[in-house]
Design an enzyme around this catalytic site. Structure first.
Site, mmCIF file in Angstrom:
data_model
loop_
_atom_site.group_PDB
_atom_site.id
_atom_site.type_symbol
_atom_site.label_atom_id
_atom_site.label_comp_id
_atom_site.label_asym_id
_atom_site.label_seq_id
_atom_site.Cartn_x
_atom_site.Cartn_y
_atom_site.Cartn_z
ATOM 1 C CB ALA A 1 -0.941 -0.136 1.255
ATOM 2 N N GLY A 2 1.756 1.376 -0.974
ATOM 3 C CA GLY A 2 2.706 2.532 -1.156
ATOM 4 C C GLY A 2 2.115 3.387 -2.177
ATOM 5 C CB VAL A 3 3.795 5.948 -4.192
ATOM 6 C CG1 VAL A 3 3.082 7.211 -4.970
ATOM 7 C CG2 VAL A 3 4.567 6.375 -3.304
ATOM 8 C CB ILE A 4 3.007 1.790 -7.287
ATOM 9 C CG1 ILE A 4 4.243 2.812 -7.860
ATOM 10 C CG2 ILE A 4 2.470 1.158 -8.549
ATOM 11 C CD1 ILE A 4 5.553 1.881 -8.616
ATOM 12 C CB VAL B 1 7.054 -4.799 -2.565
ATOM 13 C CG1 VAL B 1 5.776 -5.477 -2.237
ATOM 14 C CG2 VAL B 1 7.796 -5.516 -3.567
ATOM 15 N N GLY B 2 7.999 -1.638 -3.755
ATOM 16 C CA GLY B 2 9.327 -0.715 -3.941
ATOM 17 C C GLY B 2 10.290 -0.835 -5.145
ATOM 18 C CG ASP C 1 14.454 6.406 -9.333
ATOM 19 O OD1 ASP C 1 14.094 7.540 -8.783
ATOM 20 O OD2 ASP C 1 13.615 5.909 -9.576
ATOM 21 C CG HIS D 1 -12.664 34.973 -3.175
ATOM 22 N ND1 HIS D 1 -12.746 34.017 -2.072
ATOM 23 C CD2 HIS D 1 -13.858 35.266 -3.598
ATOM 24 C CE1 HIS D 1 -14.293 33.951 -2.042
ATOM 25 N NE2 HIS D 1 -14.714 34.814 -2.861
HETATM 26 P P1 FAD Z 1 14.761 6.012 -14.952
HETATM 27 O O1 FAD Z 1 13.447 6.812 -15.408
HETATM 28 O O2 FAD Z 1 14.555 4.795 -14.174
HETATM 29 O O3 FAD Z 1 15.798 6.037 -16.023
HETATM 30 C C1 FAD Z 1 16.904 5.571 -16.192
HETATM 31 C C2 FAD Z 1 17.130 5.125 -17.445
HETATM 32 O O4 FAD Z 1 18.592 4.426 -17.490
HETATM 33 C C3 FAD Z 1 16.269 3.950 -18.296
HETATM 34 O O5 FAD Z 1 15.690 4.647 -19.302
HETATM 35 C C4 FAD Z 1 17.144 2.694 -18.526
HETATM 36 O O6 FAD Z 1 16.729 2.029 -19.650
HETATM 37 C C5 FAD Z 1 18.451 3.489 -18.550
HETATM 38 N N1 FAD Z 1 19.643 2.529 -18.413
HETATM 39 C C6 FAD Z 1 19.793 1.679 -17.316
HETATM 40 N N2 FAD Z 1 21.019 1.066 -17.279
HETATM 41 C C7 FAD Z 1 21.598 1.470 -18.478
HETATM 42 C C8 FAD Z 1 22.604 1.109 -19.040
HETATM 43 N N3 FAD Z 1 23.646 0.416 -18.798
HETATM 44 N N4 FAD Z 1 23.073 1.625 -20.278
HETATM 45 C C9 FAD Z 1 22.021 2.531 -21.110
HETATM 46 N N5 FAD Z 1 20.913 2.765 -20.297
HETATM 47 C C10 FAD Z 1 20.729 2.325 -19.141
HETATM 48 N N6 FAD Z 1 7.913 10.090 -9.825
HETATM 49 C C11 FAD Z 1 7.534 11.499 -9.547
HETATM 50 O O7 FAD Z 1 8.078 12.337 -9.230
HETATM 51 N N7 FAD Z 1 6.323 11.616 -9.908
HETATM 52 C C12 FAD Z 1 5.309 10.663 -10.302
HETATM 53 O O8 FAD Z 1 4.006 10.715 -10.472
HETATM 54 C C13 FAD Z 1 5.907 9.192 -10.492
HETATM 55 N N8 FAD Z 1 4.951 8.439 -10.853
HETATM 56 C C14 FAD Z 1 5.484 7.059 -11.031
HETATM 57 C C15 FAD Z 1 4.560 5.769 -11.174
HETATM 58 C C16 FAD Z 1 5.096 4.736 -11.545
HETATM 59 C C17 FAD Z 1 4.162 3.464 -11.861
HETATM 60 C C18 FAD Z 1 6.627 4.749 -11.406
HETATM 61 C C19 FAD Z 1 7.228 3.108 -11.485
HETATM 62 C C20 FAD Z 1 7.448 5.639 -10.969
HETATM 63 C C21 FAD Z 1 6.950 6.832 -10.618
HETATM 64 N N9 FAD Z 1 7.767 7.734 -10.351
HETATM 65 C C22 FAD Z 1 6.818 9.069 -10.067
HETATM 66 C C23 FAD Z 1 9.110 7.630 -10.291
HETATM 67 C C24 FAD Z 1 10.108 8.161 -11.290
HETATM 68 O O9 FAD Z 1 9.521 7.545 -12.601
HETATM 69 C C25 FAD Z 1 11.421 7.773 -11.137
HETATM 70 O O10 FAD Z 1 11.967 8.617 -9.968
HETATM 71 C C26 FAD Z 1 12.240 8.557 -12.237
HETATM 72 O O11 FAD Z 1 11.794 7.829 -13.451
HETATM 73 C C27 FAD Z 1 13.745 8.016 -11.918
HETATM 74 O O12 FAD Z 1 14.660 8.865 -13.094
HETATM 75 P P2 FAD Z 1 15.989 8.236 -13.337
HETATM 76 O O13 FAD Z 1 16.219 9.137 -14.356
HETATM 77 O O14 FAD Z 1 16.872 8.313 -12.173
HETATM 78 O O15 FAD Z 1 15.619 6.974 -13.712
HETATM 79 P P1 NAI Z 2 6.527 2.225 -1.868
HETATM 80 O O1 NAI Z 2 7.929 2.271 -1.280
HETATM 81 O O2 NAI Z 2 6.045 3.445 -2.162
HETATM 82 O O3 NAI Z 2 5.671 1.257 -1.300
HETATM 83 C C1 NAI Z 2 5.926 -0.201 -1.055
HETATM 84 C C2 NAI Z 2 5.105 -0.384 -0.040
HETATM 85 O O4 NAI Z 2 5.135 -1.960 -0.080
HETATM 86 C C3 NAI Z 2 5.352 -0.072 1.425
HETATM 87 O O5 NAI Z 2 4.271 0.287 2.091
HETATM 88 C C4 NAI Z 2 5.949 -1.288 1.863
HETATM 89 O O6 NAI Z 2 5.912 -1.565 3.311
HETATM 90 C C5 NAI Z 2 5.292 -2.438 1.511
HETATM 91 N N1 NAI Z 2 5.860 -3.843 1.096
HETATM 92 C C6 NAI Z 2 7.066 -3.928 1.072
HETATM 93 N N2 NAI Z 2 7.303 -5.264 1.174
HETATM 94 C C7 NAI Z 2 6.122 -5.965 1.179
HETATM 95 C C8 NAI Z 2 5.603 -7.412 1.147
HETATM 96 N N3 NAI Z 2 6.555 -8.402 1.285
HETATM 97 N N4 NAI Z 2 4.302 -7.527 1.668
HETATM 98 C C9 NAI Z 2 3.402 -6.386 1.827
HETATM 99 N N5 NAI Z 2 4.058 -5.256 1.636
HETATM 100 C C10 NAI Z 2 5.120 -5.021 1.358
HETATM 101 O O7 NAI Z 2 6.892 1.599 -3.255
HETATM 102 P P2 NAI Z 2 6.099 1.628 -4.565
HETATM 103 O O8 NAI Z 2 4.650 1.800 -4.409
HETATM 104 O O9 NAI Z 2 6.503 0.254 -5.457
HETATM 105 O O10 NAI Z 2 6.844 2.674 -5.569
HETATM 106 C C11 NAI Z 2 7.959 2.834 -5.658
HETATM 107 C C12 NAI Z 2 8.569 4.183 -5.880
HETATM 108 O O11 NAI Z 2 8.291 4.883 -6.926
HETATM 109 C C13 NAI Z 2 8.013 5.161 -4.666
HETATM 110 O O12 NAI Z 2 8.798 4.934 -3.556
HETATM 111 C C14 NAI Z 2 8.174 6.251 -5.384
HETATM 112 O O13 NAI Z 2 9.200 6.827 -5.041
HETATM 113 C C15 NAI Z 2 8.150 6.215 -6.907
HETATM 114 N N6 NAI Z 2 6.771 6.619 -7.193
HETATM 115 C C16 NAI Z 2 6.438 7.788 -6.988
HETATM 116 C C17 NAI Z 2 5.105 8.530 -7.580
HETATM 117 C C18 NAI Z 2 4.536 9.629 -7.106
HETATM 118 O O14 NAI Z 2 5.624 10.535 -6.877
HETATM 119 N N7 NAI Z 2 3.367 10.149 -7.056
HETATM 120 C C19 NAI Z 2 4.019 7.383 -8.143
HETATM 121 C C20 NAI Z 2 4.542 6.222 -8.029
HETATM 122 C C21 NAI Z 2 5.828 5.612 -7.895
#
Ligand code: FAD
Ligand code: NAI
Length: 472
Positions: free
Chosen positions: A188-191, A277-278, A319, A451
């Protein structure tokens, strides 16, 4: 002969592509290696955020919110609509079209800034005279400066095979072909909350199993309490403190065996399962050891406050390093390291990075929570104002939630702002600006807010820190 560049970025997610653009703006010859291939077989830029993260998830959120509004909220406006149905295929293609536009947009930006896009997996091979050698596909590049922005991938659970059809991580969860009757979510995290809400609004019966005892523990307690009530009231079934056992997949669906906090054994039967789960950093096969670098025990690349590794010309951002896994945090780090390479002195205040959870209503915060301030023994005052007392919110039918401002008891400096509301993702920007400028609650209280607007609640919460809210 090896190609030679001033700056090589590995990864074109929000951290890497922004770093590349800023480096090119500063006059460096810049290349960016990116290996992502989309389901159509095209090489694409944009990383997790654009392809399977922020952008597609927000497109589906918006579609599902429209559907929910028509089904449940337009009647109170005197509007009746008959025979509402949802075409998941069309909804998914709309999402894919938005992703396509955005990823093509980065290709345009790369061309505009003369950034060379190296398609393929990058592997660091070593260094010679301070030049870092990196192999990308068939090509070898020598870079004066290396920025590693390889991002993260979904963490999977042992014994829970993700096939992105029946058992999905974020990738499959964004591309379900139909609304599942029963959707299970682990985490029950963000995703879990964002995508669980999407499929609930579209009609799925959603059950979320969470290991932690406390809901959204990173949020201010008043926010997590309110959000739990709101989300369960909307129909999300959330069970805290569970321990996941065997997960059995069949052609029909999935059975998740788990034990509850009280120790009883239960089974959740569902048609589709999302595992959220992260995320874990992408550092496998990167060749870090060839330049004497290693990851920490969790796989992250160790860096200092300015994203520098122990090598002065190698940086890591986004990340793949410590700090929140947020696109805007990675983008800011990208700008910062490009400017450091150019000899500038930029700095990021990590305490001023806002968080948003895009549920409905949204949750957003910046700075410290009340429980953090208590743990630090800091004297603070809190001002809370509800959207139920705001005319615009009532007019919009979005009167759930509140703004809470925490300010230092003596200096009045704003220490944290916590919002539950529609549009919280935009409202929180004012709080981030205020905190960057070290504003006091009185500063916000004295600023004229339009407002009627939701932003008036921010001002009222600021006034409430001094017990002088005007409209309550
Ligand atoms: P990434 O976006 O993961 O990009 C890394 C890139 O490196 C990838 O394209 C990969 O192919 C490339 N790469 C890796 N290794 C190599 C290699 N060896 N050679 C060449 N290329 C390589 N964050 C928010 O702030 N707001 C949100 O609303 C939000 N929603 C999200 C929803 C979901 C479902 C998910 C999964 C994540 C969400 N996030 C959100 C988190 C956000 O997507 C990440 O924090 C962000 O993409 C990280 O950026 P990054 O550039 O570090 O890495
Ligand atoms: P998360 O860290 O937000 O949540 C993971 C949840 O899974 C936690 O509550 C954790 O306690 C639980 N968990 C871990 N292991 C478990 C298990 N074995 N059984 C049951 N529960 C378990 O990670 P999530 O939702 O996968 O998202 C990953 C990251 O992507 C976020 O931390 C965030 O940084 C980024 N993200 C950001 C968004 C935004 O900015 N709006 C949207 C989506 C993702």
């Amino acid at each position: 002969m090896a190609k030679s560049v001033d700056v090589l970025v590995i990864g074109a997610g929000p951290a890497g592509y922004i770093a590349a653009i800023r480096a090119a703006q500063l006059g460096f010859t810049t290349a960016c290696a990116e290996k992502w291939v989309n389901p159509k077989g095209d090489n694409v830029l944009g990383g997790t955020c654009l392809n399977v993260g922020c952008i597609p998830s927000k497109a589906l959120l918006a579609s599902s919110e429209e559907f929910d509004k028509i089904n449940h909220h337009v009647a109170e406006h005197g509007i009746s609509v008959k025979d509402v149905s949802v075409d998941v295929g069309r909804m998914t293609s709309r999402k894919d079209e938005i992703v396509g536009k955005m990823t093509k947009g980065i290709e345009f930006l790369f061309r505009k800034n003369k950034i060379t896009w190296l398609k393929g997996q990058a592997t660091i091979q070593g260094q010679n005279n301070n030049l870092i050698r990196v192999q990308v596909g068939e090509e070898v590049v020598e870079a004066k400066n290396l920025i590693i922005a390889t991002g993260s991938k979904a963490r999977h659970l042992p014994g829970v095979p993700v096939d992105n059809e029946i058992i999905c991580d974020n990738e499959g969860a964004l591309s379900l072909k139909a609304v599942p009757k029963r959707l299970g979510v682990i985490g029950a995290g963000v995703i879990g909350l964002e995508l669980g809400s999407v499929w609930r609004r579209l009609g799925a019966d959603v059950s979320i199993l969470e290991a932690a005892p406390d809901f959204l523990a990173a949020c201010d307690e008043s926010v997590s309490k309110d959000a739990f009530k709101l989300f369960t009231g909307q129909g999300l079934k959330i069970q805290m403190g569970v321990k996941i056992g065997e997960v059995k997949k069949s052609a029909k669906g999935v059975e998740v065996h788990y034990s509850t906090a009280s120790g009883s054994s239960e089974t959740l039967a569902c048609d589709r399962l999302i595992v959220s789960v992260g995320r874990v950093p992408n550092t496998d096969n990167l060749g870090l050891e060839s330049i004497g670098l290693a990851t920490d025990e969790r796989g992250f690349i160790p860096v200092d406050d300015h994203c520098r590794t122990k090598l002065s010309n190698v940086f890591a951002i986004g990340d793949v390093v410590r700090g929140p896994m947020l696109a805007h945090k990675g983008e800011d780090e990208g700008v910062m390291v490009a400017e450091i390479i150019a000899g500038q002195k930029p700095h990021i205040d990590y305490n001023c990075i806002p968080w948003v959870i895009y549920t409905s209503p949204e949750i957003a915060w910046v700075g410290e929570t009340e429980q953090q301030l208590k743990a630090e023994g800091r004297s603070y005052k809190a001002g809370v104002f509800p959207f139920a007392a705001n005319g615009r919110a009532l007019g919009m039918g979005e009167s759930e939630g509140f703004v809470k401002i925490l300010a230092d008891a003596a200096s009045d400096e704003i220490l944290g702002v916590h919002i539950v509301s529609s549009g919280a993702s935009d409202l929180i920007a004012e709080a981030a600006v205020a905190m960057e400028f070290k504003a006091s609650a009185e500063d916000i209280a004295r600023i004229c807010h339009p407002h009627p607007s939701l932003s008036e609640v921010m001002r009222e919460a600021a006034l409430a820190t001094d017990k002088r809210a005007l409209n309550m």
